[in-house]
Each structure stands twice: as C-alpha cells, then as structure tokens.
Design a protein around this motif. Structure first.
Motif, mmCIF file in Angstrom:
data_model
loop_
_atom_site.group_PDB
_atom_site.id
_atom_site.type_symbol
_atom_site.label_atom_id
_atom_site.label_comp_id
_atom_site.label_asym_id
_atom_site.label_seq_id
_atom_site.Cartn_x
_atom_site.Cartn_y
_atom_site.Cartn_z
ATOM 1 N N PRO A 70 0.828 -1.213 0.000
ATOM 2 C CA PRO A 70 0.000 0.000 0.000
ATOM 3 C C PRO A 70 0.865 1.267 0.000
ATOM 4 O O PRO A 70 1.854 1.338 0.739
ATOM 5 C CB PRO A 70 -0.759 -0.094 1.333
ATOM 6 C CG PRO A 70 -0.611 -1.487 1.783
ATOM 7 C CD PRO A 70 0.614 -2.051 1.169
ATOM 8 N N PHE A 71 0.526 2.208 -0.848
ATOM 9 C CA PHE A 71 1.244 3.491 -0.846
ATOM 10 C C PHE A 71 0.353 4.590 -1.406
ATOM 11 O O PHE A 71 -0.686 4.330 -1.986
ATOM 12 C CB PHE A 71 2.553 3.388 -1.645
ATOM 13 C CG PHE A 71 2.372 3.291 -3.140
ATOM 14 C CD1 PHE A 71 2.127 2.072 -3.753
ATOM 15 C CD2 PHE A 71 2.448 4.427 -3.947
ATOM 16 C CE1 PHE A 71 1.951 1.983 -5.130
ATOM 17 C CE2 PHE A 71 2.283 4.345 -5.320
ATOM 18 C CZ PHE A 71 2.033 3.110 -5.921
ATOM 19 N N ARG A 72 0.781 5.817 -1.170
ATOM 20 C CA ARG A 72 0.098 6.979 -1.741
ATOM 21 C C ARG A 72 1.115 7.759 -2.559
ATOM 22 O O ARG A 72 2.319 7.566 -2.405
ATOM 23 C CB ARG A 72 -0.440 7.883 -0.630
ATOM 24 C CG ARG A 72 -1.430 7.187 0.253
ATOM 25 C CD ARG A 72 -1.931 8.115 1.350
ATOM 26 N NE ARG A 72 -2.800 7.363 2.238
ATOM 27 C CZ ARG A 72 -2.376 6.620 3.242
ATOM 28 N NH1 ARG A 72 -1.083 6.547 3.508
ATOM 29 N NH2 ARG A 72 -3.218 5.942 3.993
ATOM 30 N N PHE A 73 0.631 8.644 -3.394
ATOM 31 C CA PHE A 73 1.590 9.463 -4.150
ATOM 32 C C PHE A 73 1.022 10.847 -4.393
ATOM 33 O O PHE A 73 -0.184 11.081 -4.283
ATOM 34 C CB PHE A 73 1.953 8.787 -5.472
ATOM 35 C CG PHE A 73 0.811 8.705 -6.451
ATOM 36 C CD1 PHE A 73 0.532 9.768 -7.305
ATOM 37 C CD2 PHE A 73 0.010 7.575 -6.516
ATOM 38 C CE1 PHE A 73 -0.526 9.695 -8.199
ATOM 39 C CE2 PHE A 73 -1.052 7.493 -7.407
ATOM 40 C CZ PHE A 73 -1.323 8.562 -8.261
ATOM 41 N N ILE A 74 1.913 11.749 -4.731
ATOM 42 C CA ILE A 74 1.511 13.123 -5.070
ATOM 43 C C ILE A 74 2.559 13.681 -6.021
ATOM 44 O O ILE A 74 3.717 13.256 -5.989
ATOM 45 C CB ILE A 74 1.377 13.987 -3.782
ATOM 46 C CG1 ILE A 74 0.715 15.333 -4.097
ATOM 47 C CG2 ILE A 74 2.710 14.199 -3.090
ATOM 48 C CD1 ILE A 74 0.145 16.040 -2.871
ATOM 49 N N ARG A 75 2.147 14.598 -6.889
ATOM 50 C CA ARG A 75 3.134 15.198 -7.797
ATOM 51 C C ARG A 75 4.075 16.102 -7.008
ATOM 52 O O ARG A 75 3.627 16.927 -6.222
ATOM 53 C CB ARG A 75 2.433 16.003 -8.892
ATOM 54 C CG ARG A 75 1.839 15.100 -9.956
ATOM 55 C CD ARG A 75 1.087 15.858 -11.010
ATOM 56 N NE ARG A 75 0.253 14.900 -11.737
ATOM 57 C CZ ARG A 75 0.482 14.515 -13.010
ATOM 58 N NH1 ARG A 75 1.467 15.033 -13.701
ATOM 59 N NH2 ARG A 75 -0.300 13.622 -13.574
ATOM 60 N N TYR A 102 7.075 12.384 -9.193
ATOM 61 C CA TYR A 102 6.103 12.041 -8.156
ATOM 62 C C TYR A 102 6.835 11.712 -6.857
ATOM 63 O O TYR A 102 7.960 11.214 -6.892
ATOM 64 C CB TYR A 102 5.345 10.780 -8.539
ATOM 65 C CG TYR A 102 4.244 10.951 -9.554
ATOM 66 C CD1 TYR A 102 3.043 11.565 -9.206
ATOM 67 C CD2 TYR A 102 4.387 10.466 -10.847
ATOM 68 C CE1 TYR A 102 2.014 11.694 -10.129
ATOM 69 C CE2 TYR A 102 3.357 10.590 -11.781
ATOM 70 C CZ TYR A 102 2.172 11.207 -11.410
ATOM 71 O OH TYR A 102 1.155 11.334 -12.302
ATOM 72 N N GLN A 106 7.881 10.825 -13.611
ATOM 73 C CA GLN A 106 6.466 10.741 -13.944
ATOM 74 C C GLN A 106 6.139 9.437 -14.684
ATOM 75 O O GLN A 106 5.141 8.797 -14.413
ATOM 76 C CB GLN A 106 6.089 11.936 -14.803
ATOM 77 C CG GLN A 106 4.617 12.160 -14.858
ATOM 78 C CD GLN A 106 4.266 13.496 -15.488
ATOM 79 O OE1 GLN A 106 5.050 14.427 -15.466
ATOM 80 N NE2 GLN A 106 3.096 13.583 -16.058
ATOM 81 N N LEU A 127 5.928 5.894 -12.582
ATOM 82 C CA LEU A 127 4.821 5.511 -11.698
ATOM 83 C C LEU A 127 3.852 4.533 -12.379
ATOM 84 O O LEU A 127 3.611 3.446 -11.823
ATOM 85 C CB LEU A 127 4.093 6.755 -11.162
ATOM 86 C CG LEU A 127 2.896 6.451 -10.269
ATOM 87 C CD1 LEU A 127 3.305 5.684 -9.008
ATOM 88 C CD2 LEU A 127 2.162 7.729 -9.867
ATOM 89 N N PRO A 128 3.315 4.882 -13.563
ATOM 90 C CA PRO A 128 2.438 3.884 -14.197
ATOM 91 C C PRO A 128 3.175 2.584 -14.499
ATOM 92 O O PRO A 128 2.603 1.486 -14.362
ATOM 93 C CB PRO A 128 1.964 4.556 -15.489
ATOM 94 C CG PRO A 128 2.586 5.898 -15.548
ATOM 95 C CD PRO A 128 3.322 6.159 -14.282
ATOM 96 N N GLN A 138 -7.161 11.695 2.505
ATOM 97 C CA GLN A 138 -7.237 10.246 2.385
ATOM 98 C C GLN A 138 -6.176 9.665 1.446
ATOM 99 O O GLN A 138 -5.499 8.712 1.774
ATOM 100 C CB GLN A 138 -8.607 9.913 1.834
ATOM 101 C CG GLN A 138 -9.140 8.604 2.235
ATOM 102 C CD GLN A 138 -10.570 8.464 1.705
ATOM 103 O OE1 GLN A 138 -10.926 9.075 0.705
ATOM 104 N NE2 GLN A 138 -11.355 7.676 2.388
ATOM 105 N N ASP A 139 -6.028 10.272 0.282
ATOM 106 C CA ASP A 139 -5.054 9.705 -0.645
ATOM 107 C C ASP A 139 -3.946 10.688 -0.990
ATOM 108 O O ASP A 139 -3.305 10.586 -2.022
ATOM 109 C CB ASP A 139 -5.743 9.169 -1.906
ATOM 110 C CG ASP A 139 -6.827 10.071 -2.400
ATOM 111 O OD1 ASP A 139 -7.811 9.577 -2.954
ATOM 112 O OD2 ASP A 139 -6.695 11.296 -2.204
#
Ligand code: SF4
Lengths: 494, 131
Positions: free
Chosen positions: A30-35, A41, A55, A58-59, A432-433
């Motif tokens: 489980p992880f979260r991300f942000i630019r 990211y 960038q 990530l995908p 939350q995310d």
C-alpha cells in the motif's frame, strides 16, 4: 492469484499463507503518491518512507513493468513499496514500523498547560487573550482550581508529564506557580513520573527571586522574541517601550543563572515581519540561539478581531518562510549550525522511527491526547488555540469545568471525541489519498476557526496549503541538493 | 449578463498548455467557462469527482452526462483568473483525474495487504486465521 480476501469479519489470513501465494513477479504494497513537480512524483507509505520517481515510472511501477534488479526496483523494494519472493519479512517489518510510529497515541496526554493568569503587562495588538488589568480576582487562577487541575494531571497515564505555565504573563501570578511546582513534586513522590516545568513568559517582570526558584526547582523558561529591536517593539508594545531591552536582558540573566539551555524563544510573524526573515534569524543568532520556529499568526482571538490575521495570507507567509529556510541552509553551508524547528518536526516525521509529539501534525489530532489546557477560570480546553477561540465567545472546544466535571466526563466529552474521530487523516476527504499524509496531520481548531467545520475542506485550507508547500520544498531540496540534504538530515533526532 | 451557450472549440495549437495528458477533450465557452469531456470507459466517475473536490479553490464544477459514457465537467472560474492561470488549472485538473484513477487502481490492489499489515501491527496474532 494472490488470495488475501477477508474470510470472516475480523479474520485475516496469516503471513505464511500470504508469502506462499506470492510466486513470481512483484506485488504492490500500500502506498500513496503526489506530484512533486512537473516531472516527478513522491511515493509515500504508512511507515513514512518516501521515494521520488519520474512521472513515467509511476504507471510502469503500478503496471508491474519495472525490471527486477534495476536501481528503481531495488529502491522500491527496500523502502517497502513492493514485495517479491525474496521479501519474506517485509510485511512484518512494515507492521512493526507502523506500530512504532503510532505509539504516541497510546502514551496519551503529556503536556498540561496551566493558564495561571490572563493579566499581562504587554499590549500586543495580535495577542489572543491577555488583559491589562489589576483585577486578580477575575483573571487569576486560584489555588483550589490549581489543586483540581493537578488531580487531573496525575490521572494521565503518560509516564512523562510536562507542565507549562501560560498567561497573560504568568509571572504576575508567580506565587501560584511556586505552589503548583512544589505540590506537583510532592504528589509525584507517589507517582514517580518524569515531570518537567516550563514557564512561557515575556521576561519583562523577571526578578532574582523568580530566577532562584527556577534554579532550585529546575524550571525552564520559554520567551517571545520577534526579531530585531524595532520589529520586536512594534509587535510587542508595553509602557516604557522597553520590551526588547527587557527580553534581551532577561535572556542573558536566565542563561547566567540557570544555564544556556534553560531558555528558548518563539517568534510570531506579523505583516511587519514579512521580507525580514534574514534579519529575524540574524537576531536569533546574535542572541545565542541555535534554532528558530518560523511561525505564522494563528486565526484566533484578537488576531482575527483586529484584522491582524487577514493582514497577510498563506502565500505571503510561505514566501517569508522559504526566504528564511533558504537563508538558514545557506548559514549551515557556511559553517553556522542553525535549525528551523518546523522543518525539523516534519523531517522527524519523515526519518525518525518514532512519531513526533507535535500536536498540529498528528493523526488523530493531538487535542486532549497530547495536550490539555486548564484555563484561569477552571475551564478545561483541548488545546491552547481552543481557549483562544473561547475568548472570542466560541466555546466549541471547551471540555468542561475542573470543579464540576470528572476526568472521565472531560476526556470522554463529545467536544473532544468528535473532533478527534473526525481528524484521522486516513479518512478525511482530500487527505485520504494525499501523498504527504504520513507526515501531515489535522488541526480541527484551525479548520473550525477558519471554516466553521473541524474537518475542513482541504482545497480551501491554509493549513493544507502551508504544509503541502513546505513538504514539497523539503523533499525537493533533499532530492536536488546533496549538501542541503545532509544539513536537513542533521535536524532529525534519532 | 448571461452569455449564450454556444461553445468555442479551442484549436489544439492555441491551448497547448491546457491540453491534458489524457484523451479528454477541452473546449472554452464565451463566458470563460471550460468544458472537459471524459470517457467513463477510461476515467472513473469517482476519480473525476475527487479531482473536482481538490480544485474547489480554483474553480466551480458542474458535472453532466451528455451521451452514455461521456461525462462533461464544466469548470467556471472567478473573474480574476487570467488565461494563463486558467490553462494551468485545467491542465492540472485533467492530470489529477489521471492520478486519481491510478490511486483507485493501487487502492484496489493493495487493500487486502493493508488490512493484513494493520492487523499485524495492532493485534499481533489475535486476528490471524489459525489454519
Ligand atoms: S492537510 Fe493537505 S497536505 Fe496534509 S494530508 Fe491533508 S491534503 Fe495532504
């Protein structure tokens, strides 16, 4: 296929079961991300690890096309973003790290603030609460109230208790401070907790008697220094226009009698401070401090009533803050060790295995859990900010009265439990995310004061804007400037 | 004054900075609002809604479905927003939708693991299945 389904409510499969089912390839943890910026990211996880990736990566990572053994793959694996056949202990390790981070919640209320008087000799225009009054009967805490507050304090399960005296100017009711310190020590013979005392004072009324009491009883002092003389005087007027001389001579006297580490200072940013962060930092260095907490004005009390709070916005403050932060890093690079304490708190959240006890950056919020405040008039509040709000007529966060309500009634009051429950960032819309969530928190009183909602809409929140900008800057600095990274890491207490 | 509803399709060359990284189509109306149409087979409704929530400080959004699987998001900006800012917001908004979609995918794939970690962290063995 990996089968981790929860079979019955409250039942999970075992780790062995999980590991056996992982045959080849990798699985996302489980992880979260942000630019971080246009090209990168930031990935974060619940144990507070972060990793900056491009960038495009990530995908690729999410779609499982990262080459095993590549640098990125190994980074993702060692920081617990992925799990493969060789990571048999990873989940246990992540669980253990998470538990350690959350320990602050179970250790419970450490900081107990006693507002021993609301009276003050200063008349700071942005001050939240103080009164220029000789009326002791109305604005001073009584011994009866203080005794009840001590009963409450020693009910805390925390092994470490910090008692902080606040005001007004606490020295105006120093007899009560003396009584509380001696009585707390007497009671502690039975409880055997680690008890610390701090007085938050402007130092203008410091006397030799006060100093010798603080020396005998090991009481620390914390004062306010807003910057160079003209700025300090403008922010903190008092009759005789001598607040600056008083605080500087006070700092020197405290150091001479109690020792150099027994005094710390806090500053507040007013509109007059904007553009002057370097001068303020220079003043702190000149006065022998090795750290500063660059703080914005709070949206409470007289600051709002007098429009001081609206006199600058979060963006203005951030510009001020980043000028200061850049300057501090520059000073460090030139060989002058100096710390910016807010950045230090966030860095500790990022790199220390322990959570920080900083009330505003906790999830759930530190209200009552980390700190509690006894007002001069026997009312109990969840934080310093809550009583400031109350001084403006809004008692939303008043938890009860020390003479009328029991410990249980106060600690289980709706006024406390509701905002705490709503403040768990893991479930707050917007947070939350958010990729910065493991380092962030929520500030129910701030959001209530600014949006009349203790959760608050994060897109409209100055708290969110401030923290997001600072976290982005700190991570960018660490990614892009190796020397700055070394300096920032030196601010982490392990 | 209320503007008429005809929309101007902005030529890709002139909206270079507004153009998102996904296939959403972007048009600007004469009243200054910008409509972005998402294909719901590619982007989820929840992802779009979360992005709308996140951009509440920059623009107001009205969501409507035109055709099956076509979600139109009409973004209205405060009068003070200039064209450069507007383009940046629209672009960031569309990118946020992509990010939110990715977040959904990650959450879906990692939810069970997350539960396992939490169970392990807080209850050691008591929540674990014995067999
Ligand atoms: S307050 Fe803002 S920065 Fe903090 S976790 Fe929430 S969304 Fe992220």
């Amino acid at each position: 296929m990996i089968d981790l389904a929860v079979d019955k409510p409250g039942k999970f499969k075992t780790l062995e079961n999980y590991n056996q089912s992982l045959k080849e390839g990798y699985k996302l943890l489980p992880f979260r991300f942000i630019r971080l910026d246009e090209e990168r990211y930031v990935l974060t996880n619940d144990v507070g690890e972060y990793l900056v990736i491009s960038q495009g990566s990530l995908p690729a990572f999410v779609n499982k096309t990262i080459e095993p053994g590549s640098g990125l793959y190994n980074d993702l694996k060692s920081k617990h973003f992925l799990l493969d056949d060789d990571s048999s202990i990873a989940l246990e390790l992540v669980a253990m790290k998470y538990r350690t981070k959350m320990q602050q919640v179970s250790s419970f209320t450490g900081l107990h603030m006693f507002v021993v008087t609301l009276r003050c000799d200063h008349s700071c225009p942005y001050c939240q609460v103080s009164r220029q009054s000789e009326d002791r009967a109305t604005f001073d805490m009584t011994i009866e109230t203080a005794a009840k507050c001590l009963d409450f304090t020693f009910r805390s399960p925390s092994p470490s208790i910090k008692i902080e005296f606040q005001g007004g100017e606490p020295f105006l009711n120093f007899d009560l401070i003396k009584w509380i310190v001696l009585e707390a020590k007497r009671r502690n013979e039975q409880h055997q907790k680690d008890v610390e005392f701090v007085i938050a004072t402007n130092l203008a009324l410091l006397t030799d008697d006060i100093l010798s009491f603080c020396l005998e009883q090991d009481v620390h002092l914390s004062t306010s220094l807003d910057g160079p003389q003209d700025l300090h005087l403008a922010n903190r007027p008092r009759p005789g226009s001598d607040s600056y001389q008083k605080v500087i001579s006070g700092i020197n006297r405290v150091r001479a009698v109690l020792g150099p580490d027994k005094i710390s200072a806090l500053m507040t940013t007013t509109k007059a401070s904007l553009g002057r962060s370097k001068e303020i930092i220079d003043e702190y260095m000149r006065q022998g401090f090795n750290a500063i907490f660059l703080r914005p004005l709070s949206p409470y009390g007289f600051a709002i009533k007098t429009k001081w709070y609206q006199s600058y916005d979060v963006q203005d403050w951030l510009t001020f803050y980043f000028e200061g932060l850049d300057y501090i890093i520059e000073l460090n690079k030139r060989g002058y060790p100096f710390v910016e304490l807010y950045a230090g708190i966030i860095l500790n959240k990022m790199f220390s295995p322990w959570g920080t006890g900083y009330v505003d950056l906790q999830s759930p919020a530190g209200l009552g859990i980390s700190a509690i405040l006894f007002n001069y008039n026997a009312e109990v509040y969840a934080s310093d900010e809550s009583r400031m709000l109350a001084e403006m007529g809004d008692k939303q966060f008043c938890l009860g009265n020390i003479h009328e309500n029991s410990y249980e009634e106060i600690m289980l009051s709706e006024a406390l439990l509701n905002p705490i429950e709503q403040s768990i960032v893991e479930s707050v819309p917007g947070c939350q995310d958010c990729g910065f969530q493991p380092y962030c928190g929520s500030d129910p009183v701030y959001h209530y004061a600014t949006q009349k909602d203790s959760v608050g809409h994060k897109a409209l929140s100055g708290f969110c804007k401030k923290n997001m900008a600072i976290m982005r800057r700190l991570i960018s600095l660490m990614e892009d400037d190796a020397e700055a990274k070394k300096i920032l890491l030196s601010w982490v207490k392990v | 004054m209320r503007h008429m509803h005809h929309t101007l399709r902005i030529l890709p060359a002139t909206i270079k900075n507004m153009q998102p990284d996904n296939d959403a189509s972007v048009t600007e109306a004469v009243d200054g609002s910008v409509s972005v149409v998402f294909d719901l087979q590619i982007n989820s409704l929840t992802a779009v809604k979360k992005a709308v929530y996140k951009f509440a400080a920059d623009c107001a959004a009205v969501l409507s479905t035109k055709e099956p699987n076509q979600l139109e998001v009409k973004l209205s900006f405060p009068d003070t927003t200039d064209l450069v800012d507007k383009r940046a917001v629209v672009r960031a908004f569309c990118n946020e939708v992509i990010d939110q979609d990715l977040r959904e995918q990650i959450a879906c794939e990692t939810e069970a693991t997350r539960n396992l970690i939490l169970a392990q962290a807080f209850s050691k063995t008591s929540l674990l299945q014995q067999d």
